[in-house]
Design a protein around this motif. Sequence first.
Motif, PDB file in Angstrom:
ATOM      1  N   ILE A   8      31.056 -39.514 -76.773  1.00 46.75           N
ATOM      2  CA  ILE A   8      31.846 -40.752 -76.815  1.00 46.75           C
ATOM      3  C   ILE A   8      31.576 -41.509 -78.115  1.00 46.75           C
ATOM      4  N   ALA A   9      30.318 -41.538 -78.534  1.00 52.83           N
ATOM      5  CA  ALA A   9      29.982 -42.233 -79.779  1.00 52.83           C
ATOM      6  C   ALA A   9      30.579 -41.518 -80.991  1.00 52.83           C
ATOM      7  N   ARG A  10      30.868 -40.233 -80.843  1.00 55.03           N
ATOM      8  CA  ARG A  10      31.413 -39.448 -81.960  1.00 55.03           C
ATOM      9  C   ARG A  10      32.937 -39.502 -81.997  1.00 55.03           C
ATOM     10  N   ARG A  11      33.568 -39.415 -80.815  1.00 59.33           N
ATOM     11  CA  ARG A  11      35.031 -39.267 -80.759  1.00 59.33           C
ATOM     12  C   ARG A  11      35.732 -40.440 -80.086  1.00 59.33           C
ATOM     13  N   GLY A  12      34.969 -41.334 -79.499  1.00 63.39           N
ATOM     14  CA  GLY A  12      35.604 -42.411 -78.747  1.00 63.39           C
ATOM     15  C   GLY A  12      35.902 -41.985 -77.326  1.00 63.39           C
ATOM     16  N   ARG A  14      38.723 -42.201 -75.861  1.00 65.48           N
ATOM     17  CA  ARG A  14      40.021 -41.537 -75.771  1.00 65.48           C
ATOM     18  C   ARG A  14      40.026 -40.179 -76.447  1.00 65.48           C
ATOM     19  N   THR A  93      28.012 -48.001 -80.014  1.00 63.63           N
ATOM     20  CA  THR A  93      29.338 -47.425 -80.227  1.00 63.63           C
ATOM     21  C   THR A  93      29.981 -47.089 -78.885  1.00 63.63           C
ATOM     22  N   GLU A  97      33.263 -48.791 -77.159  1.00 64.89           N
ATOM     23  CA  GLU A  97      34.385 -47.946 -76.762  1.00 64.89           C
ATOM     24  C   GLU A  97      34.767 -48.166 -75.305  1.00 64.89           C
ATOM     25  N   ARG A  99      34.239 -50.863 -73.602  1.00 66.25           N
ATOM     26  CA  ARG A  99      34.841 -52.201 -73.593  1.00 66.25           C
ATOM     27  C   ARG A  99      36.298 -52.123 -74.084  1.00 66.25           C
ATOM     28  N   ALA A 100      36.512 -51.475 -75.222  1.00 65.04           N
ATOM     29  CA  ALA A 100      37.855 -51.419 -75.813  1.00 65.04           C
ATOM     30  C   ALA A 100      38.821 -50.634 -74.916  1.00 65.04           C
TER      31      ALA A 100
END
Lengths: 184, 184
Positions: A8-12, A14, A93, A97, A99-100
């Motif tokens: 998730i920290a690398r690609r988000g 989504r 990160t 993510e 949160r966003a």
Amino acid sequence: MEAAARVIARRGVRGLRVEELAAEAGVSTALIYYHFKDRTGILRQTLEFINDRAERYTTERDPDAPPPTAREELEQTLLLELQDTVEVRENSTAWGELRASAVFDETLREDLARATRIWVQEVAGLLGVVQPMSSAVALAGAAERLTALLEGLSMRWLSGSLPLAHARTLLTEAIDTEVARLGS
Amino acid sequence: MEAAARVIARRGVRGLRVEELAAEAGVSTALIYYHFKDRTGILRQTLEFINDRAERYTTERDPDAPPPTAREELEQTLLLELQDTVEVRENSTAWGELRASAVFDETLREDLARATRIWVQEVAGLLGVVQPMSSAVALAGAAERLTALLEGLSMRWLSGSLPLAHARTLLTEAIDTEVARLGS
């Protein structure tokens, strides 16, 4: 869970693909689905994992150092979220993510609101040790502001709009101001 | 540009498809590419557009109202970013998305850092009218904190962790505290 936070920290959120997560964790995608049920399960448990990990790295203290004062304890807990280490970057990160993505996806909102509240209550507790005569409402308000500011500063740092050292200075000054406000 | 802000606020930066943007704007995808060159061009100009629009809706004043004091001017400029209108929701969602995607994508970082700095300088200018004896460094620090807090509160509001009215109260109290700090 570490692999999930890393992906998730690398690609988000989504960009999260179960195949990449499985490869990162060195297991089959079937095992991922068996364990997490679905994508929501992955995100939900990652949120829990990064909160537990933040809880650990913000409360870790050097065992040989003298016990911190209440004020130092508060400052360390907040400032340890603004560190240039792999773990903190990854955690911040991934938190940003989650949160966003909750802006677009309602599924995670309850878990996120709960995690936010627990964090606010923890900081309110620390503020209460520093300023024991404050009301619960005043402590909660100060804690909400400090943690929301920390989220804002953290996103500016991670997105390249604010150098880390300056983010730490701004947060330290905000702690000063909130503690003084509670004491006045 | 309005269509781009709308599509980003609906699907996120990473869900932005040129086909959907073209349909939303009622033009061909060829025209989109002709006008913006590429995806980065779309994002860059959307960032500019949402900043211009925020500049407009945060400085609009009722022409029949008495001219605001410096302090009211400051408060209104910041609080107008926390309103439940289509325009503000869309703007704040798109801004949060551009911020979040800059964590992963370096292309937009410079534009975003510049837009952040212009916003900080504007708020520092308003703070300077309220507290004219403050140093430029102190004003900039207070403006950085207030705008970063606003970003943090805005994301909590949009992601369902914080009711809007409470976000506004927290921000108002932060303005009080920062103005008092500058005056002390």
